[in-house]
Design a protein around this motif. Structure first.
Motif, PDB file in Angstrom:
ATOM      1  N   VAL A 223      29.640  18.330  75.103  1.00  0.00           N
ATOM      2  CA  VAL A 223      29.947  18.302  76.530  1.00  0.00           C
ATOM      3  C   VAL A 223      30.707  19.595  76.808  1.00  0.00           C
ATOM      4  CG1 VAL A 223      31.197  17.122  78.375  1.00  0.00           C
ATOM      5  CG2 VAL A 223      30.035  15.789  76.593  1.00  0.00           C
ATOM      6  N   LEU A 224      30.145  20.448  77.673  1.00  0.00           N
ATOM      7  CA  LEU A 224      30.649  21.809  77.835  1.00  0.00           C
ATOM      8  C   LEU A 224      31.540  21.965  79.052  1.00  0.00           C
ATOM      9  CD1 LEU A 224      27.332  23.734  77.066  1.00  0.00           C
ATOM     10  CD2 LEU A 224      29.149  23.089  75.479  1.00  0.00           C
ATOM     11  N   ASP A 225      32.562  22.820  78.903  1.00  0.00           N
ATOM     12  CA  ASP A 225      33.385  23.159  80.049  1.00  0.00           C
ATOM     13  C   ASP A 225      32.763  24.340  80.777  1.00  0.00           C
ATOM     14  OD1 ASP A 225      33.998  25.475  78.625  1.00  0.00           O
ATOM     15  OD2 ASP A 225      36.047  24.866  78.146  1.00  0.00           O
ATOM     16  N   TRP A 226      33.469  24.866  81.772  1.00  0.00           N
ATOM     17  CA  TRP A 226      32.892  25.935  82.591  1.00  0.00           C
ATOM     18  C   TRP A 226      32.735  27.235  81.810  1.00  0.00           C
ATOM     19  CZ3 TRP A 226      35.926  30.294  83.914  1.00  0.00           C
ATOM     20  CH2 TRP A 226      37.256  30.207  83.552  1.00  0.00           C
ATOM     21  N   GLN A 227      33.385  27.345  80.644  1.00  0.00           N
ATOM     22  CA  GLN A 227      33.210  28.516  79.787  1.00  0.00           C
ATOM     23  C   GLN A 227      32.144  28.289  78.723  1.00  0.00           C
ATOM     24  OE1 GLN A 227      37.516  28.784  78.698  1.00  0.00           O
ATOM     25  NE2 GLN A 227      37.316  30.906  79.333  1.00  0.00           N
ATOM     26  N   GLU A 228      31.443  27.155  78.840  1.00  0.00           N
ATOM     27  CA  GLU A 228      30.400  26.761  77.890  1.00  0.00           C
ATOM     28  C   GLU A 228      30.948  26.571  76.484  1.00  0.00           C
ATOM     29  OE1 GLU A 228      26.924  29.179  78.215  1.00  0.00           O
ATOM     30  OE2 GLU A 228      26.741  28.871  80.367  1.00  0.00           O
ATOM     31  N   GLN A 229      32.166  26.029  76.422  1.00  0.00           N
ATOM     32  CA  GLN A 229      32.753  25.604  75.160  1.00  0.00           C
ATOM     33  C   GLN A 229      32.867  24.081  75.165  1.00  0.00           C
ATOM     34  OE1 GLN A 229      36.446  27.654  74.420  1.00  0.00           O
ATOM     35  NE2 GLN A 229      35.514  29.681  74.569  1.00  0.00           N
ATOM     36  N   ALA A 230      32.848  23.484  73.969  1.00  0.00           N
ATOM     37  CA  ALA A 230      32.840  22.025  73.860  1.00  0.00           C
ATOM     38  C   ALA A 230      34.219  21.450  74.150  1.00  0.00           C
ATOM     39  CB  ALA A 230      32.384  21.612  72.470  1.00  0.00           C
ATOM     40  N   VAL A 231      34.312  20.620  75.188  1.00  0.00           N
ATOM     41  CA  VAL A 231      35.536  19.854  75.420  1.00  0.00           C
ATOM     42  C   VAL A 231      35.454  18.519  74.698  1.00  0.00           C
ATOM     43  CG1 VAL A 231      36.106  20.913  77.630  1.00  0.00           C
ATOM     44  CG2 VAL A 231      34.618  18.910  77.584  1.00  0.00           C
ATOM     45  N   ALA A 232      34.233  18.113  74.356  1.00  0.00           N
ATOM     46  CA  ALA A 232      34.004  16.865  73.634  1.00  0.00           C
ATOM     47  C   ALA A 232      32.603  16.932  73.040  1.00  0.00           C
ATOM     48  CB  ALA A 232      34.133  15.656  74.563  1.00  0.00           C
ATOM     49  N   VAL A 233      32.343  15.999  72.131  1.00  0.00           N
ATOM     50  CA  VAL A 233      31.008  15.865  71.555  1.00  0.00           C
ATOM     51  C   VAL A 233      30.623  14.387  71.599  1.00  0.00           C
ATOM     52  CG1 VAL A 233      29.695  15.936  69.388  1.00  0.00           C
ATOM     53  CG2 VAL A 233      31.070  17.901  70.073  1.00  0.00           C
ATOM     54  N   VAL A 234      29.399  14.118  72.034  1.00  0.00           N
ATOM     55  CA  VAL A 234      28.855  12.768  72.040  1.00  0.00           C
ATOM     56  C   VAL A 234      27.872  12.662  70.878  1.00  0.00           C
ATOM     57  CG1 VAL A 234      27.597  11.025  73.342  1.00  0.00           C
ATOM     58  CG2 VAL A 234      29.124  12.617  74.536  1.00  0.00           C
ATOM     59  N   THR A 235      28.035  11.641  70.064  1.00  0.00           N
ATOM     60  CA  THR A 235      27.243  11.493  68.847  1.00  0.00           C
ATOM     61  C   THR A 235      26.567  10.132  68.816  1.00  0.00           C
ATOM     62  OG1 THR A 235      28.809  12.903  67.656  1.00  0.00           O
ATOM     63  CG2 THR A 235      27.326  11.564  66.319  1.00  0.00           C
ATOM     64  N   LEU A 236      25.328  10.108  68.386  1.00  0.00           N
ATOM     65  CA  LEU A 236      24.595   8.867  68.162  1.00  0.00           C
ATOM     66  C   LEU A 236      24.377   8.690  66.670  1.00  0.00           C
ATOM     67  CD1 LEU A 236      21.837   9.131  70.934  1.00  0.00           C
ATOM     68  CD2 LEU A 236      23.951   7.778  71.014  1.00  0.00           C
ATOM     69  N   ILE A 237      24.660   7.504  66.157  1.00  0.00           N
ATOM     70  CA  ILE A 237      24.399   7.223  64.746  1.00  0.00           C
ATOM     71  C   ILE A 237      23.526   5.985  64.629  1.00  0.00           C
ATOM     72  CG2 ILE A 237      26.522   8.312  63.951  1.00  0.00           C
ATOM     73  CD1 ILE A 237      27.738   5.573  63.605  1.00  0.00           C
ATOM     74  N   GLY A 238      22.662   5.980  63.620  1.00  0.00           N
ATOM     75  CA  GLY A 238      21.763   4.858  63.391  1.00  0.00           C
ATOM     76  C   GLY A 238      21.278   4.856  61.954  1.00  0.00           C
ATOM     77  N   THR A 239      20.276   4.034  61.685  1.00  0.00           N
ATOM     78  CA  THR A 239      19.773   3.889  60.318  1.00  0.00           C
ATOM     79  C   THR A 239      18.353   4.401  60.150  1.00  0.00           C
ATOM     80  OG1 THR A 239      19.052   1.627  60.832  1.00  0.00           O
ATOM     81  CG2 THR A 239      21.260   1.900  59.872  1.00  0.00           C
ATOM     82  N   ASP A 240      17.653   4.650  61.246  1.00  0.00           N
ATOM     83  CA  ASP A 240      16.256   5.066  61.186  1.00  0.00           C
ATOM     84  C   ASP A 240      16.159   6.587  61.172  1.00  0.00           C
ATOM     85  OD1 ASP A 240      13.557   5.419  61.339  1.00  0.00           O
ATOM     86  OD2 ASP A 240      13.300   4.493  63.311  1.00  0.00           O
ATOM     87  N   PRO A 241      15.651   7.205  60.099  1.00  0.00           N
ATOM     88  CA  PRO A 241      15.539   8.668  60.067  1.00  0.00           C
ATOM     89  C   PRO A 241      14.701   9.243  61.204  1.00  0.00           C
ATOM     90  CG  PRO A 241      15.235   7.738  57.874  1.00  0.00           C
ATOM     91  CD  PRO A 241      15.251   6.582  58.828  1.00  0.00           C
ATOM     92  N   ALA A 242      13.744   8.442  61.724  1.00  0.00           N
ATOM     93  CA  ALA A 242      12.911   8.925  62.827  1.00  0.00           C
ATOM     94  C   ALA A 242      13.729   9.142  64.103  1.00  0.00           C
ATOM     95  CB  ALA A 242      11.777   7.944  63.101  1.00  0.00           C
ATOM     96  N   ALA A 243      14.915   8.536  64.182  1.00  0.00           N
ATOM     97  CA  ALA A 243      15.738   8.634  65.394  1.00  0.00           C
ATOM     98  C   ALA A 243      16.299  10.028  65.603  1.00  0.00           C
ATOM     99  CB  ALA A 243      16.871   7.616  65.338  1.00  0.00           C
ATOM    100  N   ILE A 244      16.299  10.866  64.560  1.00  0.00           N
ATOM    101  CA  ILE A 244      16.840  12.220  64.732  1.00  0.00           C
ATOM    102  C   ILE A 244      15.739  13.278  64.648  1.00  0.00           C
ATOM    103  CG2 ILE A 244      19.110  11.548  63.873  1.00  0.00           C
ATOM    104  CD1 ILE A 244      18.409  13.016  61.246  1.00  0.00           C
TER     105      ILE A 244
END
Length: 276
Positions: A223-244
């Motif tokens: 999630v980027l701020d106005w300087q295009e730097q990360a203020v946060a990161v959203v992550t998805l985790i799962g068990t199916d390799p096809a999901a990534i």
């Protein structure tokens, strides 16, 4: 040159005012451009007659939303625009704002969703929304994730300055040099890490398979701020390799989610290169 349209009237369908909508289009175009802009260039950018854009600029100058350079005559954002932008940043409670929509993201993707920020100890989980299908893991609120071997950490690596992540990067590099088998495709030196950061920036996301946490895969977007730097990161985790996999529906949903919550006007993947 196209003639000016008839005087703007209230836009009944949208509930707005056409002239105000057009003026805001000019102001947003100025914000998206890299710097001061000539009147003719701004008119082309907005697809409006020069005379119409000039009238809007005159109002912006009067309100302090724009300023004009003396010699070049180009226009740029003014002190009032800066003041408004800083006020918006101050009120942007991104943690709560993003957290409210994490349950929907987890439901839509069928994956557990994490919200992480960069803290004193590195990438830290501050919100957690479990997937409909329960995933057994030791991760939880307050867990700190590795910079180089987790999807979350790699997203921060790609979208934070090296001055911010450098301490953790050097610490983990020492560990990787001692145990290179932990992540064999990562060259355990500064050049290799910078190449990894460039790859993340090129793709706009970071992915890892089950070698970090056996049986789990993860994909992360900044999630980027106005300087295009990360203020946060959203992550998805799962068990199916096809999901990534690159064409997985969950990745498209994650990209859209991160872009929607970013302050940057250009949240799309960018050319590769070392972090600044």
């Amino acid at each position: 040159m196209a003639s000016d349209p008839a005087p703007d009237k209230p836009a009944e369908a949208s509930g707005g005012i056409q002239s105000l909508d057009a003026a805001l289009r000019v102001l947003l175009a100025m914000a998206r451009l890299d710097g001061p802009v000539a009147l003719s260039e701004l008119a082309r950018e907005c697809d409006m007659p020069v005379s119409k854009v000039h009238r809007y600029l005159a109002s912006f100058l009067h309100a302090g939303l724009a300023k004009q350079a003396g010699r070049s005559g180009k226009y740029d954002l003014g002190a009032t625009a800066i003041e408004m932008g800083l006020a918006a940043l101050h009120r942007h409670d991104f943690v709560n704002w993003i957290s409210e929509e994490l349950p929907a993201l987890a439901l839509d993707t069928g994956m557990t969703a994490l919200l992480c920020v960069w803290g004193n100890s590195g990438a830290t989980i501050v919100r957690w929304e479990r997937a409909p299908s329960f995933v057994i893991t030791s991760l939880g609120l307050g867990t700190t994730l590795p910079l180089l071997t987790s999807a979350t950490g790699r997203a921060f690596l790609g979208y934070l300055p090296e001055a911010v992540v450098g301490g953790e990067m050097k610490r983990e590099l020492r560990l990787l040099k001692a145990r290179p088998s932990v992540w064999p495709e990562l060259t355990p030196d500064l050049k290799g890490v910078r190449a990894l950061a460039g790859q993340v920036r090129e793709e706009g996301i970071a992915r890892v398979d089950g070698r970090f946490i056996p049986g789990l895969v993860a994909v992360a977007a900044p999630v980027l701020d106005w300087q295009e730097q990360a203020v946060a990161v959203v992550t998805l985790i799962g068990t199916d390799p096809a999901a990534i996999e690159p064409d997985a529906p969950g990745i498209a949903a994650l990209r859209a989610f991160a872009a929607r919550h970013s302050l940057s006007t250009d949240p799309a993947p960018r050319p590769s290169g070392a972090p600044e």
